[in-house]
Design a protein around this motif. Structure first.
Motif, short mmCIF file in Angstrom:
data_model
loop_
_atom_site.label_atom_id
_atom_site.label_comp_id
_atom_site.label_asym_id
_atom_site.label_seq_id
_atom_site.Cartn_x
_atom_site.Cartn_y
_atom_site.Cartn_z
N ASP A 154 -0.73 9.03 -15.54
CA ASP A 154 -1.98 8.59 -16.16
C ASP A 154 -1.83 7.19 -16.75
N GLY A 214 -1.50 4.75 -14.01
CA GLY A 214 -2.80 4.55 -13.37
C GLY A 214 -3.67 3.60 -14.18
N LYS A 215 -3.68 3.83 -15.52
CA LYS A 215 -4.45 2.93 -16.39
C LYS A 215 -3.87 1.51 -16.36
N GLY A 260 -2.17 0.17 -13.93
CA GLY A 260 -2.51 -0.41 -12.62
C GLY A 260 -3.95 -0.90 -12.60
N HIS A 261 -4.84 -0.10 -13.19
CA HIS A 261 -6.26 -0.50 -13.25
C HIS A 261 -6.40 -1.77 -14.08
N GLU A 262 -5.70 -1.82 -15.25
CA GLU A 262 -5.78 -3.00 -16.10
C GLU A 262 -5.16 -4.22 -15.42
N SER A 280 -5.06 -4.72 -12.19
CA SER A 280 -5.99 -5.19 -11.15
C SER A 280 -7.16 -5.94 -11.79
N GLN A 281 -7.63 -5.48 -12.99
CA GLN A 281 -8.67 -6.22 -13.69
C GLN A 281 -8.15 -7.59 -14.12
#
Length: 149
Positions: free
Chosen positions: A36, A39-40, A42-44, A46-47
């Motif tokens: 988790d 994943g967060k 990775g999302h941050e 990518s942002q």
């Protein structure tokens, strides 16, 4: 006794299995949390990458505009530089001319002073001679008070 050994062994195995299950369950929860968090992250990331890409594009556009404006201003700056050099040369020439005029004026004043000094010296000699002659004439002529007596 062997039955007790088998029961002890079975209980030990059961306890070991329970601890193993608890350990596996804990590891699974840690892995799920890690997944988790990753994943967060990775999302941050990518942002951040998207924002960085946008920022780089804006920076590139700004630098391009700045370069274009610099190229537009460059001839004006060159003109200012040439005007400054021309003004500097003019001022230097004016200083040279002013110095020449001052030197010439000083020379003329010095020449006039010397000439006037000579003329005044001659005029004072003539005045002195005239006064000497006048005094001589005055001494030789009788005074009006002597003539009345």
């Amino acid at each position: 006794m062997s039955e007790w050994g088998a029961i002890g062994f079975a209980c030990g195995f059961a306890i070991f299995a329970v601890f193993g299950l608890i350990l596996l369950h804990t590891i699974r929860r840690v892995l799920l949390r890690t997944e988790d968090v990753l994943g967060k992250a990775g999302h941050e990331i990518s942002q951040l990458a998207a924002e960085s890409k946008e920022l780089l594009a804006q920076t590139s556009a700004t630098l391009s505009q700045l370069k274009a404006r610099t190229e537009e201003v460059k001839p004006f700056c060159e003109s200012l530089k040439l005007a400054g050099e021309s003004l500097s040369n003019t001022v230097q020439r004016a200083d040279a001319i002013a110095q020449l005029v001052t030197d010439t004026a000083m020379e003329r004043l010095e020449k006039a002073r010397r000439e006037n000094e000579l003329r005044l010296a001659e005029a004072f000699r003539w005045l002195d001679a005239g006064l000497s002659v006048w005094q001589s004439i005055k001494r030789q002529s009788p005074s009006p008070a002597d003539e009345d007596a």
